[in-house]
Design an enzyme around this catalytic site. Structure first.
Site, PDB file in Angstrom:
ATOM      1  N   ASP A  11      -5.934  -0.637  10.706  1.00 50.05           N
ATOM      2  CA  ASP A  11      -6.201  -0.556   9.277  1.00 50.05           C
ATOM      3  C   ASP A  11      -7.700  -0.724   9.085  1.00 50.05           C
ATOM      4  O   ASP A  11      -8.291  -1.712   9.532  1.00 50.05           O
ATOM      5  CB  ASP A  11      -5.470  -1.661   8.520  1.00 50.05           C
ATOM      6  N   ASP A 130       5.915   3.428   2.631  1.00 45.20           N
ATOM      7  CA  ASP A 130       5.743   1.980   2.502  1.00 45.20           C
ATOM      8  C   ASP A 130       6.783   1.441   1.522  1.00 45.20           C
ATOM      9  O   ASP A 130       6.549   1.413   0.312  1.00 45.20           O
ATOM     10  CB  ASP A 130       4.341   1.641   1.982  1.00 45.20           C
TER      11      ASP A 130
END
Length: 281
Positions: A11, A130
């Site tokens: 990330d 997600d």
């Protein structure tokens, strides 16, 4: 049986690798190129880069980071975050990415997935989903220590609603924005639109290191025929094995256990192999 993949996820925020819990409380984890090089040396099968604030901040994709990484790392590279147009995808592929991961743009315009797959091929197009457990209408939120009626093997250790009282709602913009989409139905739709792979990241389990949400992993894996990559919650190699043997995922993605030196890729694969998971050693 094909070897199952172990995929570190980086990330990235403002050019640095970060890791948080439930998409929040971010900690610095290093320079992305250096981290990527280390993972390739350890035997990672693929690498995922996600620019986690690009969509929320409405800014462009991180071409420079991708280009510098692709010059030094030769394993397959998937990049996501801030992808809005076919030109964004072309630029990432030209910079050295093998696949692109679309989330927010896909939810806002599902036909974008179809257009991307038609232009660049299904094998290049990944949709990142997600999901977060939210109460069904009329159900009050309450904590569940045992995962409700999910059973001892499917219930994640994360405290949450039992499956009968919730839906898995898809979120976008780095988990900030609910979409109203139900994750399993959305997974089926993106497959029909031409996506070649799904990365499924449980918001409830992300960064907790308590294990993947095996229930939704299996539900999505059973619902589609394209590969599903389990993501969110890995705390030890056994969790990656569970994602594949119980969750029926085709690959397992992890971050914290690798970034902060708790396990190497090699150690993780050896433990997975010991539990009967075919991996490339």
């Amino acid at each position: 049986m094909l070897a199952k993949r172990v995929i570190p996820c980086l990330d990235v925020k403002l050019g640095r690798v970060v890791k948080g819990t439930n998409f929040l409380q971010l900690r610095d984890a290093g320079d992305p190129v250096e981290v990527a090089r280390r993972y390739e040396q350890e035997g990672a099968d693929e690498l995922v880069f996600l620019d986690i604030t690009a969509s929320h901040e409405e800014r462009g994709i991180m071409l420079d980071v991708v280009r510098r990484t692709a010059e030094q790392v030769f394993m397959p590279l998937t990049v996501g975050g801030g992808i809005r147009t076919l030109e964004d995808i072309r630029a990432l592929l030209n910079a050295g990415s093998d696949k692109v991961s679309i989330n927010s743009a896909a939810c806002k315009d599902p036909e974008f997935v179809r257009a991307a797959a038609k232009r660049f091929g299904n094998q290049c197009i990944v949709v990142n989903i997600d999901p977060k457990r939210v109460p069904r209408p009329g159900v009050e939120r309450r904590e569940s220590r045992d995962g409700g009626n999910a059973g001892p093997h499917l219930a994640s250790p994360a405290s949450r609603l039992p499956a009968s009282d919730c839906i898995w709602e898809v979120h976008i913009n780095g988990g900030r924005t609910p979409t109203g989409l139900e994750a399993v139905a959305w997974a089926k739709e993106v497959e029909a639109l031409g996506a070649g792979e799904i990365v499924l990241t449980s918001m409830d389990c992300d960064g907790t290191k308590d294990g993947y949400d095996l229930e939704i992993t299996r539900a999505v894996s059973d619902a589609v025929s394209i590969p599903v990559v389990a993501s969110g919650g890995a705390g030890k190699p056994e969790h990656l094995a569970d994602a594949i043997t119980i969750g029926r995922a085709d690959a397992a993605l992890a971050a914290s256990i690798f970034h902060f030196g708790e396990y190497t890729i090699r150690q993780t694969k050896e433990i997975m192999a010991g539990r009967g998971v075919p991996v490339r050693l």
